[in-house]
Design an enzyme around this catalytic site. Structure first.
Site, PDB file in Angstrom:
ATOM      1  N   ASN A 222      33.603  39.226  24.438  1.00  0.00           N
ATOM      2  CA  ASN A 222      34.200  38.437  23.342  1.00  0.00           C
ATOM      3  C   ASN A 222      34.530  37.010  23.799  1.00  0.00           C
ATOM      4  O   ASN A 222      35.123  36.249  23.058  1.00  0.00           O
ATOM      5  CB  ASN A 222      35.470  39.122  22.798  1.00  0.00           C
ATOM      6  CG  ASN A 222      36.587  39.156  23.833  1.00  0.00           C
ATOM      7  OD1 ASN A 222      36.404  38.734  24.976  1.00  0.00           O
ATOM      8  ND2 ASN A 222      37.744  39.649  23.429  1.00  0.00           N
ATOM      9  N   PHE A 223      34.152  36.665  25.023  1.00  0.00           N
ATOM     10  CA  PHE A 223      34.382  35.346  25.618  1.00  0.00           C
ATOM     11  C   PHE A 223      35.861  34.978  25.700  1.00  0.00           C
ATOM     12  O   PHE A 223      36.208  33.800  25.712  1.00  0.00           O
ATOM     13  CB  PHE A 223      33.600  34.253  24.871  1.00  0.00           C
ATOM     14  CG  PHE A 223      32.103  34.432  24.942  1.00  0.00           C
ATOM     15  CD1 PHE A 223      31.451  34.450  26.164  1.00  0.00           C
ATOM     16  CD2 PHE A 223      31.346  34.591  23.782  1.00  0.00           C
ATOM     17  CE1 PHE A 223      30.074  34.610  26.243  1.00  0.00           C
ATOM     18  CE2 PHE A 223      29.976  34.752  23.847  1.00  0.00           C
ATOM     19  CZ  PHE A 223      29.335  34.768  25.076  1.00  0.00           C
TER      20      PHE A 223
ATOM     21  N   SER B  23      42.401  49.557  38.573  1.00  0.00           N
ATOM     22  CA  SER B  23      42.901  48.606  39.579  1.00  0.00           C
ATOM     23  C   SER B  23      43.905  49.274  40.510  1.00  0.00           C
ATOM     24  O   SER B  23      44.624  50.202  40.114  1.00  0.00           O
ATOM     25  CB  SER B  23      43.583  47.464  38.834  1.00  0.00           C
ATOM     26  OG  SER B  23      44.387  46.714  39.709  1.00  0.00           O
TER      27      SER B  23
ATOM     28  N   TYR C 115      49.993  44.283  32.435  1.00  0.00           N
ATOM     29  CA  TYR C 115      48.546  44.432  32.641  1.00  0.00           C
ATOM     30  C   TYR C 115      48.261  45.746  33.385  1.00  0.00           C
ATOM     31  O   TYR C 115      47.416  46.542  32.986  1.00  0.00           O
ATOM     32  CB  TYR C 115      48.002  43.235  33.439  1.00  0.00           C
ATOM     33  CG  TYR C 115      46.801  43.550  34.286  1.00  0.00           C
ATOM     34  CD1 TYR C 115      45.556  43.777  33.705  1.00  0.00           C
ATOM     35  CD2 TYR C 115      46.901  43.666  35.683  1.00  0.00           C
ATOM     36  CE1 TYR C 115      44.457  44.092  34.491  1.00  0.00           C
ATOM     37  CE2 TYR C 115      45.814  43.980  36.467  1.00  0.00           C
ATOM     38  CZ  TYR C 115      44.590  44.196  35.868  1.00  0.00           C
ATOM     39  OH  TYR C 115      43.518  44.527  36.645  1.00  0.00           O
TER      40      TYR C 115
ATOM     41  N   LYS D 189      46.268  49.569  32.437  1.00  0.00           N
ATOM     42  CA  LYS D 189      45.264  50.302  33.237  1.00  0.00           C
ATOM     43  C   LYS D 189      45.756  51.732  33.483  1.00  0.00           C
ATOM     44  O   LYS D 189      44.988  52.695  33.395  1.00  0.00           O
ATOM     45  CB  LYS D 189      45.021  49.594  34.581  1.00  0.00           C
ATOM     46  CG  LYS D 189      44.338  48.251  34.466  1.00  0.00           C
ATOM     47  CD  LYS D 189      42.869  48.402  34.106  1.00  0.00           C
ATOM     48  CE  LYS D 189      42.167  47.079  33.932  1.00  0.00           C
ATOM     49  NZ  LYS D 189      40.839  47.182  33.333  1.00  0.00           N
TER      50      LYS D 189
ATOM     51  N   ASN E 170      44.808  33.467  41.003  1.00  0.00           N
ATOM     52  CA  ASN E 170      44.371  34.288  42.137  1.00  0.00           C
ATOM     53  C   ASN E 170      44.071  33.398  43.346  1.00  0.00           C
ATOM     54  O   ASN E 170      43.698  32.239  43.212  1.00  0.00           O
ATOM     55  CB  ASN E 170      43.142  35.135  41.769  1.00  0.00           C
ATOM     56  CG  ASN E 170      43.486  36.209  40.760  1.00  0.00           C
ATOM     57  OD1 ASN E 170      42.902  36.258  39.701  1.00  0.00           O
ATOM     58  ND2 ASN E 170      44.448  37.049  41.079  1.00  0.00           N
TER      59      ASN E 170
ATOM     60  N   ARG F  32      46.421  41.801  51.592  1.00  0.00           N
ATOM     61  CA  ARG F  32      45.586  42.439  50.574  1.00  0.00           C
ATOM     62  C   ARG F  32      44.279  42.923  51.195  1.00  0.00           C
ATOM     63  O   ARG F  32      43.865  42.463  52.252  1.00  0.00           O
ATOM     64  CB  ARG F  32      45.252  41.453  49.442  1.00  0.00           C
ATOM     65  CG  ARG F  32      46.467  40.947  48.657  1.00  0.00           C
ATOM     66  CD  ARG F  32      47.086  42.053  47.803  1.00  0.00           C
ATOM     67  NE  ARG F  32      48.226  41.594  47.030  1.00  0.00           N
ATOM     68  CZ  ARG F  32      49.481  41.576  47.468  1.00  0.00           C
ATOM     69  NH1 ARG F  32      49.767  41.985  48.683  1.00  0.00           N
ATOM     70  NH2 ARG F  32      50.456  41.171  46.677  1.00  0.00           N
TER      71      ARG F  32
HETATM   72  C1  UD1 Z   1      46.238  40.627  41.178  1.00  0.00           C
HETATM   73  C2  UD1 Z   1      46.610  41.896  40.479  1.00  0.00           C
HETATM   74  C3  UD1 Z   1      45.472  42.877  40.602  1.00  0.00           C
HETATM   75  C4  UD1 Z   1      44.183  42.258  40.098  1.00  0.00           C
HETATM   76  C5  UD1 Z   1      43.927  40.980  40.886  1.00  0.00           C
HETATM   77  C6  UD1 Z   1      42.683  40.279  40.419  1.00  0.00           C
HETATM   78  C7  UD1 Z   1      48.764  43.059  40.551  1.00  0.00           C
HETATM   79  C8  UD1 Z   1      49.958  43.385  41.365  1.00  0.00           C
HETATM   80  N1  UD1 Z   1      47.799  42.394  41.135  1.00  0.00           N
HETATM   81  O1  UD1 Z   1      46.178  40.925  42.575  1.00  0.00           O
HETATM   82  O2  UD1 Z   1      45.727  44.023  39.876  1.00  0.00           O
HETATM   83  O3  UD1 Z   1      43.117  43.148  40.293  1.00  0.00           O
HETATM   84  O4  UD1 Z   1      45.042  40.102  40.721  1.00  0.00           O
HETATM   85  O5  UD1 Z   1      42.810  39.811  39.123  1.00  0.00           O
HETATM   86  O6  UD1 Z   1      48.695  43.407  39.413  1.00  0.00           O
HETATM   87  N2  UD1 Z   1      48.829  34.044  46.640  1.00  0.00           N
HETATM   88  C9  UD1 Z   1      49.406  32.896  47.169  1.00  0.00           C
HETATM   89  N3  UD1 Z   1      49.204  31.722  46.523  1.00  0.00           N
HETATM   90  C10 UD1 Z   1      48.436  31.597  45.395  1.00  0.00           C
HETATM   91  C11 UD1 Z   1      47.836  32.786  44.866  1.00  0.00           C
HETATM   92  C12 UD1 Z   1      48.066  33.993  45.517  1.00  0.00           C
HETATM   93  O7  UD1 Z   1      50.102  32.936  48.178  1.00  0.00           O
HETATM   94  O8  UD1 Z   1      48.296  30.488  44.858  1.00  0.00           O
HETATM   95  C13 UD1 Z   1      49.022  35.320  47.355  1.00  0.00           C
HETATM   96  C14 UD1 Z   1      49.697  36.420  46.545  1.00  0.00           C
HETATM   97  O9  UD1 Z   1      51.108  36.326  46.670  1.00  0.00           O
HETATM   98  C15 UD1 Z   1      49.111  37.673  47.197  1.00  0.00           C
HETATM   99  C16 UD1 Z   1      47.695  37.237  47.612  1.00  0.00           C
HETATM  100  O10 UD1 Z   1      47.735  35.811  47.653  1.00  0.00           O
HETATM  101  O11 UD1 Z   1      49.813  37.993  48.370  1.00  0.00           O
HETATM  102  C17 UD1 Z   1      46.632  37.671  46.615  1.00  0.00           C
HETATM  103  O12 UD1 Z   1      47.007  37.244  45.320  1.00  0.00           O
HETATM  104  P1  UD1 Z   1      46.006  37.321  44.066  1.00  0.00           P
HETATM  105  O13 UD1 Z   1      44.679  36.780  44.444  1.00  0.00           O
HETATM  106  O14 UD1 Z   1      46.698  36.704  42.903  1.00  0.00           O
HETATM  107  O15 UD1 Z   1      45.799  38.878  43.821  1.00  0.00           O
HETATM  108  P2  UD1 Z   1      46.883  40.040  43.646  1.00  0.00           P
HETATM  109  O16 UD1 Z   1      48.159  39.523  43.118  1.00  0.00           O
HETATM  110  O17 UD1 Z   1      46.909  40.823  44.905  1.00  0.00           O
END
Ligand code: UD1
Length: 372
Positions: free
Chosen positions: A36-37, A134, A159, A163, A209, A241
């Site tokens: 659905n974009f 997830s 979210y 799931k 992310n 992670r």
């Molecule tokens: C989140 C969701 C996961 C989903 C994934 C991809 C939760 C808890 N997590 O994962 O279900 O599959 O996104 O969409 O629901 N970080 C930083 N700085 C940033 C961004 C991230 O330090 O600018 C850190 C975060 O604190 C974390 C790690 O990087 O420790 C990964 O973060 P992120 O890529 O957002 O993924 P998750 O939160 O693990």
């Protein structure tokens, strides 16, 4: 069991969907995709630029419809036009922060959308399903590495709850109706891009992310990275992670379909992750090493809902699905960076960037590619 080869993919134009379709086509499956974009780029005439590039990579066609899962009659129409053997269901709203602000929208889209899909599948005697779940369903883990038996449901965001609720629904329907044959795949952290650099992650919504953000810093669109929290109980205080290359995730789906094709499981759940934990600082370091670009960062406060460490035990998928992940963290960084540098504006850069594959310059204007 009957052999099936036509796969219906929801959310097919998205990041994981498009990579998975490459693997499906290369494994010999035919694909009918919808999107659905809501979080992927659309072309001028309702086509999906990501899928045009999938066709370019594979040399095979993808039948595509712009369709929202809430539009049940359109879904019924598509199912009546094609003989669909099985479904991979990616379509979902997935921004953790946004889900806390507009929960009703998330429940409606993710849960009602899935109910519509399941009903239409049933009406059409199609009971084979791979569901995109997830690691978020595990909540704050009680032990590491996380096995599939780890309790689920104590989820920290809306979210994730969608799931979890869908997984519960799948348990109930597969217990009540013996025809269902379902695999739910619990992804850890998908990153990277197709090695050609032609497809990759291009969210239309603001993204938070880690890897896409870091890549934006690297190309100069953002000034610096904020590391969310330096006081976690981990190797260096930053969150750990289990990162997995999106092509490994994609091959996990093909392995799951192959399993459904051979066995009647009712419902099985598998983790998809490498079982290797990497802290934010370690990933930043790997990214810098692979790209040669310095990533300035500052330590900031923890992000609400984040946990110390999420690392899986992925051995069940390896043994039971005969899944063989092939990409390490360097390849994840290399491929994400290739996609980012070849497509600084993602799929929007139709004319700005000519994508290169195997040294040949390809026009990435959809018109030159196969149409339907
Ligand atoms: C989140 C969701 C996961 C989903 C994934 C991809 C939760 C808890 N997590 O994962 O279900 O599959 O996104 O969409 O629901 N970080 C930083 N700085 C940033 C961004 C991230 O330090 O600018 C850190 C975060 O604190 C974390 C790690 O990087 O420790 C990964 O973060 P992120 O890529 O957002 O993924 P998750 O939160 O693990």
């Amino acid at each position: 069991m009957a052999n099936f080869n036509t796969v219906f993919v929801t959310g097919g134009a998205g990041y994981i969907g498009s990579h998975c379709i490459v693997e499906l086509l290369e494994a010999g499956y035919s694909v009918i995709a919808i999107d659905n974009f809501a979080n992927s780029v659309n072309g001028e005439h309702g086509e999906a630029p990501s899928l045009k590039r999938v066709e370019q990579i594979t040399g095979k066609p993808v039948i595509f419809y712009q369709c929202d899962l809430l539009d049940k009659s359109k879904l019924e129409e598509i199912f009546s036009k094609h003989k669909i053997d099985c479904v991979i269901h990616f379509a979902s709203m997935k921004a953790v922060g946004e889900s806390m602000q507009v929960p009703l929208l998330y429940y409606k889209n993710n849960i009602v959308g899935t109910i519509n899909l399941l009903e239409v599948m049933k009406q059409n005697n199609c009971y084979q399903l791979v569901f995109s779940s997830s690691c978020t369903v595990y909540g704050n883990p009680e032990y590491l590495p996380i096995t599939e038996e780890h309790p689920t449901g104590d989820v920290t965001n809306v979210y994730g709850r969608t799931k979890y609720f869908i997984e519960e629904m799948l348990k109930d329907i597969s217990a009540a109706e013996k025809n269902w044959n379902i695999i739910s795949l619990r992804y850890f952290n998908p990153v990277g891009a197709h090695p050609s650099g032609l497809i990759g992650e291009d969210p239309t919504k603001a993204f938070t992310n880690l890897m896409p953000y870091m890549a934006q810093v690297a190309i100069g669109n953002k000034e610096s990275l904020t590391i969310f929290g330096g006081d976690y109980d981990t190797v260096d205080g930053t969150g750990v992670r289990d990162y997995i290359h999106v092509m490994d995730l994609a091959s996990g789906h093909v392995a799951a379909l192959d399993k459904l094709n051979k066995e009647h499981l009712r419902l099985k759940v598998y983790n998809l992750g490498l079982g290797t934990g990497l802290s934010v600082k370690e990933l930043v370091h790997e990214f810098e090493e692979v790209t040669g670009v310095h990533i300035p960062y500052a330590l900031g406060p923890r992000r609400v809902g984040d946990v110390d460490s999420l690392v899986c035990d992925g051995s069940l998928a390896v043994t039971e699905l005969q899944w063989q992940p092939k990409y390490d963290v360097k390849m994840m960084c290399r491929d994400f960076w290739r996609w980012q540098t070849m497509n600084p504006n993602g799929y929007r850069s139709e004319t700005a960037t000519a994508a290169k594959l195997n040294g040949t310059t390809l026009a990435v204007n959809g018109k030159q590619l196969n149409g339907h």
